[in-house]
Design an enzyme around this catalytic site. Sequence first.
Site, PDB file in Angstrom:
ATOM      1  N   ARG A   1      46.469  39.587  46.651  1.00  0.00           N
ATOM      2  CA  ARG A   1      47.171  40.193  45.517  1.00  0.00           C
ATOM      3  C   ARG A   1      48.635  40.464  45.839  1.00  0.00           C
ATOM      4  NH1 ARG A   1      43.110  43.447  42.057  1.00  0.00           N
ATOM      5  NH2 ARG A   1      42.941  41.599  40.797  1.00  0.00           N
TER       6      ARG A   1
ATOM      7  N   THR B   1      38.031  46.535  49.710  1.00  0.00           N
ATOM      8  CA  THR B   1      38.731  45.367  49.164  1.00  0.00           C
ATOM      9  C   THR B   1      39.199  44.527  50.328  1.00  0.00           C
ATOM     10  OG1 THR B   1      40.710  44.496  48.099  1.00  0.00           O
ATOM     11  CG2 THR B   1      40.886  46.746  48.847  1.00  0.00           C
ATOM     12  N   ILE B   2      39.027  43.231  50.195  1.00  0.00           N
ATOM     13  CA  ILE B   2      39.510  42.363  51.284  1.00  0.00           C
ATOM     14  C   ILE B   2      41.031  42.436  51.372  1.00  0.00           C
ATOM     15  CG2 ILE B   2      37.515  40.825  51.166  1.00  0.00           C
ATOM     16  CD1 ILE B   2      39.451  38.729  49.842  1.00  0.00           C
ATOM     17  N   ASP B   3      41.702  42.877  50.292  1.00  0.00           N
ATOM     18  CA  ASP B   3      43.178  42.889  50.272  1.00  0.00           C
ATOM     19  C   ASP B   3      43.792  43.942  51.205  1.00  0.00           C
ATOM     20  OD1 ASP B   3      42.786  41.047  48.297  1.00  0.00           O
ATOM     21  OD2 ASP B   3      43.358  42.352  46.637  1.00  0.00           O
TER      22      ASP B   3
ATOM     23  N   GLY C   1      36.592  43.660  42.784  1.00  0.00           N
ATOM     24  CA  GLY C   1      36.085  42.410  43.366  1.00  0.00           C
ATOM     25  C   GLY C   1      35.168  42.767  44.517  1.00  0.00           C
TER      26      GLY C   1
ATOM     27  N   GLN D   1      36.632  33.745  51.024  1.00  0.00           N
ATOM     28  CA  GLN D   1      37.085  34.899  51.824  1.00  0.00           C
ATOM     29  C   GLN D   1      36.323  36.178  51.500  1.00  0.00           C
ATOM     30  OE1 GLN D   1      41.794  34.665  51.941  1.00  0.00           O
ATOM     31  NE2 GLN D   1      40.952  33.604  50.185  1.00  0.00           N
ATOM     32  N   ARG D   2      35.706  36.227  50.324  1.00  0.00           N
ATOM     33  CA  ARG D   2      35.017  37.457  49.905  1.00  0.00           C
ATOM     34  C   ARG D   2      33.516  37.409  50.152  1.00  0.00           C
ATOM     35  NH1 ARG D   2      37.571  38.753  44.098  1.00  0.00           N
ATOM     36  NH2 ARG D   2      35.425  38.407  43.481  1.00  0.00           N
TER      37      ARG D   2
ATOM     38  N   ARG E   1      50.132  16.431  60.121  1.00  0.00           N
ATOM     39  CA  ARG E   1      50.487  16.943  58.789  1.00  0.00           C
ATOM     40  C   ARG E   1      50.967  18.385  58.816  1.00  0.00           C
ATOM     41  NH1 ARG E   1      45.086  14.645  55.776  1.00  0.00           N
ATOM     42  NH2 ARG E   1      45.995  12.692  55.066  1.00  0.00           N
TER      43      ARG E   1
ATOM     44  N   ARG F   1      49.460  18.967  53.022  1.00  0.00           N
ATOM     45  CA  ARG F   1      48.254  19.253  52.234  1.00  0.00           C
ATOM     46  C   ARG F   1      48.137  20.771  52.040  1.00  0.00           C
ATOM     47  NH1 ARG F   1      48.474  14.494  51.727  1.00  0.00           N
ATOM     48  NH2 ARG F   1      46.851  12.936  52.140  1.00  0.00           N
TER      49      ARG F   1
HETATM   50  O1  F6P Z   1      40.900  42.193  44.939  1.00  0.00           O
HETATM   51  C1  F6P Z   1      40.368  41.183  45.673  1.00  0.00           C
HETATM   52  C2  F6P Z   1      40.753  39.842  45.114  1.00  0.00           C
HETATM   53  O2  F6P Z   1      39.938  38.905  45.785  1.00  0.00           O
HETATM   54  C3  F6P Z   1      42.229  39.474  45.226  1.00  0.00           C
HETATM   55  O3  F6P Z   1      42.584  39.068  46.512  1.00  0.00           O
HETATM   56  C4  F6P Z   1      42.320  38.374  44.192  1.00  0.00           C
HETATM   57  O4  F6P Z   1      43.644  38.215  43.723  1.00  0.00           O
HETATM   58  C5  F6P Z   1      41.435  38.906  43.104  1.00  0.00           C
HETATM   59  O5  F6P Z   1      40.493  39.732  43.736  1.00  0.00           O
HETATM   60  C6  F6P Z   1      40.689  37.848  42.328  1.00  0.00           C
HETATM   61  O6  F6P Z   1      40.070  38.498  41.274  1.00  0.00           O
HETATM   62  P1  F6P Z   1      38.836  37.953  40.442  1.00  0.00           P
HETATM   63  O7  F6P Z   1      37.603  38.185  41.276  1.00  0.00           O
HETATM   64  O8  F6P Z   1      38.825  38.799  39.242  1.00  0.00           O
HETATM   65  O9  F6P Z   1      39.074  36.513  40.188  1.00  0.00           O
END
Ligand code: F6P
Length: 341
Positions: free
Chosen positions: A171, A125-127, A11, A274-275, A162, A266
């Site tokens: 992930r 990776t943002i993760d 990603g 986020q990406r 709320r 909500r």
């Molecule tokens: O690995 C980064 C990530 O944004 C995860 O946080 C998320 O679960 C996944 O990719 C989403 O994957 P895709 O871009 O394949 O939908």
Amino acid sequence: MKRYGILCDGGDAPGINAAIRAIARTAFEKEDEVLGFQDGFFGLVNNDVRIITKHSVSGILPSGGSILGISRFNPFKDPKYIQAIKENFKKNALTMLIFIGDRDTISIANNLSKEGIPSIVVPKTIDNDIWGTDFSIGFDSAVGIISYALDNLHSTASSHHRVMVVETMGRETGWLALFGGLAGGADYIIIPEVPYDIKDVAAHIEKRRKEGKNFSIVVVAEGAPLPAGKDENVEKDDFGHPINRKRRVGYTIMEELERLTGIKSRTTVLGYIQRGGMPTTSDRILATRLGNAAVEFADEGKFNGVIGVKEGKIQFTPLEESAGKIHKADTKFYELARIFF
Ligand code: F6P
């Protein structure tokens, strides 16, 4: 003279372009050549390749995304792809591949090393779940977006009294929820690394209400377990990861909290926002250091490893050691965050 082939896999994450620029500029400094494969392993398999010049990496330091494109594609799905990779590696007279990738990339690179294809992985990776680095490229930028979102959600949650559930990516790990929640002042954080009981979360919200706080912000990592008793049967992707956006954990937790507290609630799923966008200064510097170090290691003849930063210092972790491992969120930060719940 060495010849490096770069590709981006997984990603996207803010800071990839800064890493491409750092790899290229460091290589040019040594009079080496750099080729870029388009759209990750698709480009390598189909020999969709171009020469990277000083001009092609000019002005890309602050830009989000990847000038080379990116994809999730497992070449080990079919031996014909591995054959194509071997042929294209030879055809382009490459010394080594430099992958800007994530955990899946590390597994692919490790398997490719057994097929005689040398590589180095620059972790993005943002993760922030890669074994071999304290921080991966893109994480800090994503945390900034989460904390900005929490700032905005505070005012609307407060005026409507709320409960606002905010679902982050991440992930199997809770780094994004944890650091985003810490930076944005979350009132509760739910992550895979720390077990929770939905009744305790509801009781905490009730307690806040009794203390005069008539709103609560609950940050939930997409990979957090669903409240007990809910169905965990979820679709998996090509690499065996659960497709988290289909689990709807943020919505399920919100519905349970509304039922248990009686407070209008909500959910906001931050998703791909986020990406996207520009990398933060920290990510630009991290990408620059890691991209530069990848070429320095390659130049010394070191390969089949992941470049990382640990306690501020550049590290080289063999692919074999990193493959299959997860860098889980450090729960000492959860203990810190809990003080502010
Ligand atoms: O690995 C980064 C990530 O944004 C995860 O946080 C998320 O679960 C996944 O990719 C989403 O994957 P895709 O871009 O394949 O939908």
